[in-house]
Design a protein around this motif. Sequence first.
Motif, PDB file in Angstrom:
ATOM      1  N   ARG A 160       1.062  -0.936  -0.252  1.00  0.00           N
ATOM      2  CA  ARG A 160      -0.057   0.152  -0.239  1.00  0.00           C
ATOM      3  C   ARG A 160       1.045   1.109  -0.308  1.00  0.00           C
ATOM      4  O   ARG A 160       0.058   2.348   0.402  1.00  0.00           O
ATOM      5  N   GLY A 161       1.762   1.086  -0.635  1.00  0.00           N
ATOM      6  CA  GLY A 161       2.705   2.016  -0.288  1.00  0.00           C
ATOM      7  C   GLY A 161       2.722   3.303  -1.268  1.00  0.00           C
ATOM      8  O   GLY A 161       3.021   4.580  -0.876  1.00  0.00           O
ATOM      9  N   ILE A 162       1.521   2.931  -2.525  1.00  0.00           N
ATOM     10  CA  ILE A 162       1.441   4.291  -3.380  1.00  0.00           C
ATOM     11  C   ILE A 162       0.263   5.279  -2.336  1.00  0.00           C
ATOM     12  O   ILE A 162       0.339   6.161  -3.111  1.00  0.00           O
ATOM     13  N   GLU A 163      -0.071   5.561  -0.966  1.00  0.00           N
ATOM     14  CA  GLU A 163      -1.079   5.554  -1.086  1.00  0.00           C
ATOM     15  C   GLU A 163      -0.275   7.146  -0.197  1.00  0.00           C
ATOM     16  O   GLU A 163      -0.507   8.056  -0.334  1.00  0.00           O
ATOM     17  N   ARG A 164       0.449   6.765   0.225  1.00  0.00           N
ATOM     18  CA  ARG A 164       1.473   7.813   0.742  1.00  0.00           C
ATOM     19  C   ARG A 164       2.100   8.619  -0.435  1.00  0.00           C
ATOM     20  O   ARG A 164       1.352  10.402   0.394  1.00  0.00           O
ATOM     21  N   GLU A 165       2.216   9.150  -1.374  1.00  0.00           N
ATOM     22  CA  GLU A 165       2.230  10.036  -2.853  1.00  0.00           C
ATOM     23  C   GLU A 165       1.939  10.042  -3.486  1.00  0.00           C
ATOM     24  O   GLU A 165       1.167  10.963  -5.126  1.00  0.00           O
ATOM     25  N   VAL A 166       1.018   9.284  -3.898  1.00  0.00           N
ATOM     26  CA  VAL A 166       0.963   8.372  -5.987  1.00  0.00           C
ATOM     27  C   VAL A 166      -0.303   8.973  -6.057  1.00  0.00           C
ATOM     28  O   VAL A 166      -1.234   9.298  -6.536  1.00  0.00           O
ATOM     29  N   LEU A 167      -1.093   8.154  -4.883  1.00  0.00           N
ATOM     30  CA  LEU A 167      -2.314   8.223  -5.013  1.00  0.00           C
ATOM     31  C   LEU A 167      -2.827   9.534  -4.908  1.00  0.00           C
ATOM     32  O   LEU A 167      -3.627  10.177  -5.126  1.00  0.00           O
ATOM     33  N   PRO A 168      -2.360  10.594  -4.179  1.00  0.00           N
ATOM     34  CA  PRO A 168      -2.666  11.631  -3.851  1.00  0.00           C
ATOM     35  C   PRO A 168      -2.466  12.921  -4.942  1.00  0.00           C
ATOM     36  O   PRO A 168      -3.373  13.197  -5.205  1.00  0.00           O
ATOM     37  N   ALA A 169      -1.256  12.866  -5.643  1.00  0.00           N
ATOM     38  CA  ALA A 169      -0.910  13.566  -6.970  1.00  0.00           C
ATOM     39  C   ALA A 169      -1.729  12.938  -8.107  1.00  0.00           C
ATOM     40  O   ALA A 169      -2.225  13.334  -8.481  1.00  0.00           O
ATOM     41  N   ALA A 170      -1.860  11.533  -7.959  1.00  0.00           N
ATOM     42  CA  ALA A 170      -3.018  11.511  -9.000  1.00  0.00           C
ATOM     43  C   ALA A 170      -4.489  11.349  -9.071  1.00  0.00           C
ATOM     44  O   ALA A 170      -5.433  12.333  -9.694  1.00  0.00           O
ATOM     45  N   ALA A 171      -5.151  11.867  -7.856  1.00  0.00           N
ATOM     46  CA  ALA A 171      -6.134  12.842  -7.327  1.00  0.00           C
ATOM     47  C   ALA A 171      -6.621  13.789  -7.863  1.00  0.00           C
ATOM     48  O   ALA A 171      -7.208  14.347  -8.158  1.00  0.00           O
ATOM     49  N   ASP A 172      -5.804  14.449  -7.653  1.00  0.00           N
ATOM     50  CA  ASP A 172      -5.418  15.844  -7.710  1.00  0.00           C
ATOM     51  C   ASP A 172      -4.868  16.054  -9.384  1.00  0.00           C
ATOM     52  O   ASP A 172      -5.892  17.597  -9.450  1.00  0.00           O
ATOM     53  N   LEU A 173      -4.353  15.870  -9.432  1.00  0.00           N
ATOM     54  CA  LEU A 173      -4.295  15.868 -11.180  1.00  0.00           C
ATOM     55  C   LEU A 173      -5.347  15.266 -12.134  1.00  0.00           C
ATOM     56  O   LEU A 173      -4.784  15.456 -13.408  1.00  0.00           O
ATOM     57  N   GLY A 174      -6.187  13.973 -11.791  1.00  0.00           N
ATOM     58  CA  GLY A 174      -6.809  13.482 -12.170  1.00  0.00           C
ATOM     59  C   GLY A 174      -7.044  12.831 -12.993  1.00  0.00           C
ATOM     60  O   GLY A 174      -7.026  12.190 -14.510  1.00  0.00           O
ATOM     61  N   VAL A 175      -5.444  11.963 -13.107  1.00  0.00           N
ATOM     62  CA  VAL A 175      -4.413  10.824 -13.023  1.00  0.00           C
ATOM     63  C   VAL A 175      -5.620   9.156 -12.365  1.00  0.00           C
ATOM     64  O   VAL A 175      -5.360   9.427 -11.753  1.00  0.00           O
ATOM     65  N   GLY A 176      -5.808   8.459 -13.617  1.00  0.00           N
ATOM     66  CA  GLY A 176      -6.188   7.196 -13.504  1.00  0.00           C
ATOM     67  C   GLY A 176      -5.039   6.337 -12.721  1.00  0.00           C
ATOM     68  O   GLY A 176      -4.414   6.169 -12.547  1.00  0.00           O
ATOM     69  N   VAL A 177      -5.875   5.006 -12.024  1.00  0.00           N
ATOM     70  CA  VAL A 177      -4.742   4.660 -11.343  1.00  0.00           C
ATOM     71  C   VAL A 177      -5.242   2.955 -11.920  1.00  0.00           C
ATOM     72  O   VAL A 177      -6.311   2.307 -11.384  1.00  0.00           O
ATOM     73  N   LEU A 178      -4.296   2.473 -12.517  1.00  0.00           N
ATOM     74  CA  LEU A 178      -4.931   1.019 -12.500  1.00  0.00           C
ATOM     75  C   LEU A 178      -3.105   0.254 -11.656  1.00  0.00           C
ATOM     76  O   LEU A 178      -2.077   0.352 -11.580  1.00  0.00           O
ATOM     77  N   ALA A 179      -4.079  -0.806 -11.228  1.00  0.00           N
ATOM     78  CA  ALA A 179      -3.339  -1.302 -10.213  1.00  0.00           C
ATOM     79  C   ALA A 179      -2.462  -2.349 -10.246  1.00  0.00           C
ATOM     80  O   ALA A 179      -3.986  -3.665 -10.812  1.00  0.00           O
TER      81      ALA A 179
END
Length: 320
Positions: free
Chosen positions: A183-202
């Motif tokens: 769940r490491g992406i919860e630290r920075e990648v998820l917040p960045a993606a949410a703010d930028l409107g970038v979709g997340v593929l897991a």
Amino acid sequence: MEQRQLGRSGLRVSHLGLGTMTWSRDTDEHEAAEQLRDFVDAGGTLLDTAASYADGASEELIGSLLGTIVPRNEVVLCTKGGVRRTANGGVVDASRGALLDSLDGSLARLRTDHVDLWLVQTPDPRTPLAETVSAMRYAVTSGRARYVGLSNHPGWQTARAATLLGDEITLAAVEVEYSLLQRGIEREVLPAAADLGVGVLAWSPLGRGVLTGKYRRTIPADSRAASPHLAGFVEPYLGADSLAVVEAVATAAQGLGRSPLEVALAWLQARTEVSCAIVGARTAAQLRGSLAADGLELPPEILHALDEVSAPEVGYPERR
């Protein structure tokens, strides 16, 4: 199967994607054809591959199946470049020339004139990000790719690439490992993606197979952990740190009358910031197990318990 918007782009993808890392190596053409047919029949659309998978043979197999097993326009075709093949193995190379050569090779193997989504597979510390992004921009403007994104990049590079692309071309996606065991992406990648409107593929939503519970007692002889070329991929999640999470998933599954695999996927699918969870199966029977998780909603108490037992360590500067 639910279709989700990929960030703020116009692309829609099925909330389960079909990964093909094992195709042409551990999965032959007959199993691959059956997987693809079952996946599309279940409403799946996102088909994920890479130029580096089986040294291009995965893409070649997909190219032979599209138009025969399923029409090309029924899948969202995603491939990745940035790992260049050499006589000594794969070498990370996200330079403009290497990326565009890789994309042209992918299109030839896939037997198509464009991919729906093209990702840079991994960061290249030797190539300026601006040069990498210039190749991504050209892939779109030349018609080779409809959308572009990144894979396995940290939050700051995701944000920088989105800025460099500008307003006319969207950074559509970031493909990253995400599961109850990672769940490491919860630290920075998820917040960045949410703010930028970038979709997340897991990718690897089943913790490289460990969340299925198959390794709780031993290592099956026909499993990835027993495979010469995939044992190192699974090994990081076979230690004591993962055991509590795997047991919690198994306990929840027993209480719900479902499989651990279904519970692990349902946990991820409940996270609305994730557009698609990419499952990779060696056999069609294994894939059908993942498809069975479609529509499963976990009770809030179980979601909370799984959140707690798998919570990543967070410290400065994310938390003070």
